[in-house]
Design a protein around this motif. Structure first.
Motif, PDB file in Angstrom:
ATOM      1  N   MET A   1       0.843  -1.198   0.000  1.00 53.62           N
ATOM      2  CA  MET A   1       0.000   0.000   0.000  1.00 53.62           C
ATOM      3  C   MET A   1       0.876   1.246   0.000  1.00 53.62           C
ATOM      4  SD  MET A   1      -2.783   1.224   2.882  1.00 53.62           S
ATOM      5  CE  MET A   1      -3.970  -0.037   2.412  1.00 53.62           C
ATOM      6  N   GLU A   2       0.574   2.145  -0.920  1.00 54.61           N
ATOM      7  CA  GLU A   2       1.258   3.442  -0.968  1.00 54.61           C
ATOM      8  C   GLU A   2       0.244   4.547  -0.718  1.00 54.61           C
ATOM      9  OE1 GLU A   2       3.619   4.131  -4.386  1.00 54.61           O
ATOM     10  OE2 GLU A   2       4.724   2.236  -4.225  1.00 54.61           O
ATOM     11  N   LEU A   3       0.561   5.431   0.204  1.00 50.82           N
ATOM     12  CA  LEU A   3      -0.328   6.524   0.570  1.00 50.82           C
ATOM     13  C   LEU A   3       0.265   7.848   0.111  1.00 50.82           C
ATOM     14  CD1 LEU A   3      -1.192   5.397   4.208  1.00 50.82           C
ATOM     15  CD2 LEU A   3      -2.505   4.971   2.126  1.00 50.82           C
ATOM     16  N   ASN A   4      -0.580   8.721  -0.398  1.00 55.32           N
ATOM     17  CA  ASN A   4      -0.107  10.036  -0.814  1.00 55.32           C
ATOM     18  C   ASN A   4       0.186  10.915   0.395  1.00 55.32           C
ATOM     19  OD1 ASN A   4       0.123  12.243  -2.965  1.00 55.32           O
ATOM     20  ND2 ASN A   4      -1.342  13.141  -1.545  1.00 55.32           N
ATOM     21  N   THR A   5       1.244  11.696   0.291  1.00 54.53           N
ATOM     22  CA  THR A   5       1.590  12.658   1.336  1.00 54.53           C
ATOM     23  C   THR A   5       1.744  14.047   0.739  1.00 54.53           C
ATOM     24  OG1 THR A   5       3.963  12.240   1.105  1.00 54.53           O
ATOM     25  CG2 THR A   5       2.775  10.920   2.726  1.00 54.53           C
ATOM     26  N   THR A   6       1.413  15.053   1.537  1.00 58.97           N
ATOM     27  CA  THR A   6       1.555  16.450   1.139  1.00 58.97           C
ATOM     28  C   THR A   6       2.260  17.202   2.256  1.00 58.97           C
ATOM     29  OG1 THR A   6      -0.499  16.360  -0.134  1.00 58.97           O
ATOM     30  CG2 THR A   6       0.359  18.546   0.408  1.00 58.97           C
ATOM     31  N   ILE A   7       3.394  17.828   1.945  1.00 55.65           N
ATOM     32  CA  ILE A   7       4.126  18.592   2.953  1.00 55.65           C
ATOM     33  C   ILE A   7       3.521  19.987   3.049  1.00 55.65           C
ATOM     34  CG2 ILE A   7       6.363  19.504   3.655  1.00 55.65           C
ATOM     35  CD1 ILE A   7       7.676  17.288   2.047  1.00 55.65           C
ATOM     36  N   TYR A   8       3.126  20.376   4.235  1.00 57.78           N
ATOM     37  CA  TYR A   8       2.504  21.681   4.429  1.00 57.78           C
ATOM     38  C   TYR A   8       3.536  22.799   4.420  1.00 57.78           C
ATOM     39  CZ  TYR A   8       0.094  25.527   6.776  1.00 57.78           C
ATOM     40  OH  TYR A   8      -0.419  26.757   7.096  1.00 57.78           O
ATOM     41  N   SER A  56      -4.618   9.716  -2.703  1.00 62.90           N
ATOM     42  CA  SER A  56      -4.203   8.320  -2.576  1.00 62.90           C
ATOM     43  C   SER A  56      -5.026   7.425  -3.500  1.00 62.90           C
ATOM     44  CB  SER A  56      -4.361   7.836  -1.132  1.00 62.90           C
ATOM     45  OG  SER A  56      -3.300   8.289  -0.323  1.00 62.90           O
ATOM     46  N   GLU A  57      -4.397   6.359  -3.965  1.00 63.07           N
ATOM     47  CA  GLU A  57      -5.071   5.394  -4.814  1.00 63.07           C
ATOM     48  C   GLU A  57      -6.137   4.644  -4.009  1.00 63.07           C
ATOM     49  OE1 GLU A  57      -4.638   4.804  -8.112  1.00 63.07           O
ATOM     50  OE2 GLU A  57      -3.341   6.599  -8.090  1.00 63.07           O
ATOM     51  N   PRO A  58      -7.152   4.105  -4.712  1.00 61.21           N
ATOM     52  CA  PRO A  58      -8.151   3.288  -4.015  1.00 61.21           C
ATOM     53  C   PRO A  58      -7.528   2.059  -3.371  1.00 61.21           C
ATOM     54  CG  PRO A  58      -8.945   3.937  -6.190  1.00 61.21           C
ATOM     55  CD  PRO A  58      -7.494   4.313  -6.125  1.00 61.21           C
ATOM     56  N   TRP A  59      -8.272   1.465  -2.469  1.00 62.71           N
ATOM     57  CA  TRP A  59      -7.794   0.277  -1.751  1.00 62.71           C
ATOM     58  C   TRP A  59      -7.490  -0.844  -2.738  1.00 62.71           C
ATOM     59  CZ3 TRP A  59      -7.455  -0.126   3.696  1.00 62.71           C
ATOM     60  CH2 TRP A  59      -7.021  -1.375   4.161  1.00 62.71           C
ATOM     61  N   ASP A  60      -6.308  -1.420  -2.620  1.00 66.16           N
ATOM     62  CA  ASP A  60      -5.898  -2.572  -3.418  1.00 66.16           C
ATOM     63  C   ASP A  60      -6.342  -3.833  -2.679  1.00 66.16           C
ATOM     64  OD1 ASP A  60      -4.600  -4.672  -4.690  1.00 66.16           O
ATOM     65  OD2 ASP A  60      -2.727  -3.564  -4.988  1.00 66.16           O
ATOM     66  N   ASP A  61      -7.160  -4.645  -3.319  1.00 68.03           N
ATOM     67  CA  ASP A  61      -7.706  -5.807  -2.630  1.00 68.03           C
ATOM     68  C   ASP A  61      -6.676  -6.905  -2.397  1.00 68.03           C
ATOM     69  OD1 ASP A  61     -10.194  -4.804  -2.098  1.00 68.03           O
ATOM     70  OD2 ASP A  61     -11.099  -5.566  -3.938  1.00 68.03           O
ATOM     71  N   ASN A  62      -5.454  -6.706  -2.841  1.00 67.94           N
ATOM     72  CA  ASN A  62      -4.369  -7.593  -2.414  1.00 67.94           C
ATOM     73  C   ASN A  62      -3.960  -7.317  -0.972  1.00 67.94           C
ATOM     74  OD1 ASN A  62      -3.988  -9.070  -4.856  1.00 67.94           O
ATOM     75  ND2 ASN A  62      -2.987  -7.263  -5.745  1.00 67.94           N
ATOM     76  N   ALA A  72       1.365  -0.114   8.580  1.00 63.88           N
ATOM     77  CA  ALA A  72       2.625  -0.503   7.941  1.00 63.88           C
ATOM     78  C   ALA A  72       2.997   0.476   6.838  1.00 63.88           C
ATOM     79  CB  ALA A  72       2.511  -1.919   7.389  1.00 63.88           C
ATOM     80  N   ALA A  73       2.001   0.961   6.093  1.00 60.47           N
ATOM     81  CA  ALA A  73       2.282   1.935   5.038  1.00 60.47           C
ATOM     82  C   ALA A  73       2.766   3.257   5.628  1.00 60.47           C
ATOM     83  CB  ALA A  73       1.027   2.157   4.186  1.00 60.47           C
ATOM     84  N   ILE A  74       2.171   3.682   6.730  1.00 61.60           N
ATOM     85  CA  ILE A  74       2.601   4.926   7.378  1.00 61.60           C
ATOM     86  C   ILE A  74       3.988   4.757   7.984  1.00 61.60           C
ATOM     87  CG2 ILE A  74       2.078   6.541   9.244  1.00 61.60           C
ATOM     88  CD1 ILE A  74      -0.895   6.016   8.678  1.00 61.60           C
TER      89      ILE A  74
END
Length: 274
Positions: A1-8, A56-62, A72-74
């Motif tokens: 899982m990859e989550l999008n991040t934005t630096i403020y 962020s991308e939709p949930w990957d069912d894998n 774990a992704a965070i």
């Protein structure tokens, strides 16, 4: 899982990092920007989008629908930051609602990565498993838009809805545009979230922040975490409902700053109000 991040505040001189996560169906940028503005010189603030929200991308069912998966992704984001900024750079985490629950998983499993965790409007258990499964099926059938009206009443007090209608509309837009299957998978993850038996073994400092008018999170559940986790701490912001960082950003920022600045932690129980 990859989550999008934005630096403020990428150019901040602060040598600390604060990762922040949103509520279920929420937009981290919208929910945490006012808090981040108050902490602009205290830490590099990074917004994290959960699956199917923000960028962020939709949930990957894998990926198994558990909060451990998201945690774990965070944790991976935190490791990458330490590789980039230096292993000695302290990283903190603050999460609202489901992201607060994720914070407890981070505190339990990744105490080597996080100097402290702030849990806002959440606890070691959240709601009842059958109702989360029911909501997941409902959303996959009819979408998140049909949740907006009822959720608005739980997330904000009547006075805030009347006085800050534009702010409320922006926050609720995040829920209405959430990707349905991702939302449903996060509901399924909440259905199996139960860290009550693990609380005595969490060594990471954990600050619990509760809204005194939050009908979604029973205060007894929040108190359980603060009283059972060895380095737990509880603060109640009396006039806030579930969306505590939106309703009372200055108070939330001040509490987080206490965590950032405190060299040693002791359990403290306090109440904050006007």
């Amino acid at each position: 899982m990859e989550l999008n991040t934005t630096i403020y505040n990428r150019n901040t001189p602060a040598d600390r990092v604060l990762l922040v996560g949103p509520s279920l169906g929420g937009n981290a940028t919208h929910q945490w920007t006012k808090v981040a503005a108050s902490l602009i010189d205290d830490a590099r603030v990074i917004f994290i989008d959960l699956p199917g929200t923000g960028l962020s991308e939709p949930w990957d069912d894998n990926d198994e629908p558990t909060l451990d998966t998201v945690a774990a992704a965070i944790a991976g984001i935190a490791r990458d930051l330490k590789d980039e900024l230096g292993q000695d750079v302290p990283i903190y985490y603050a999460g609202l609602s489901i992201s607060g629950a994720i914070g407890l998983h981070l505190a339990r499993d990744y105490d080597d990565l996080f100097a402290g965790v702030v849990v806002v409007a959440s606890a070691a258990t959240v709601g009842e498993a059958p109702r989360w499964i029911e909501r997941a099926e409902q959303v996959e059938a009819t979408g998140t838009q049909q949740l907006v009206e009822e959720t608005t009443k739980r997330w904000f007090t009547p006075d805030f809805r009347a006085e800050q209608s534009d702010t409320v509309a922006i926050i609720m837009e995040g829920l209405s545009v959430s990707e349905d299957h991702s939302y449903a998978q996060l509901c399924r993850a909440l259905a199996v979230h139960d860290l009550r038996g693990d609380l005595p073994y969490i060594q990471t400092p954990v600050m619990m922040i509760a809204g005194g008018r939050d009908t979604s999170t029973p205060i007894a559940n929040v108190e359980l975490v603060a009283e059972t986790a060895p380095r737990g701490e509880l603060h109640v912001i009396e006039d806030a409902a579930h969306q505590v960082p939106v309703m009372r950003p200055l108070e939330v920022a001040a509490l987080i700053r206490q965590m950032l600045d405190r060299p040693r932690w002791n359990r403290v129980v306090s109440e904050s109000g006007d």
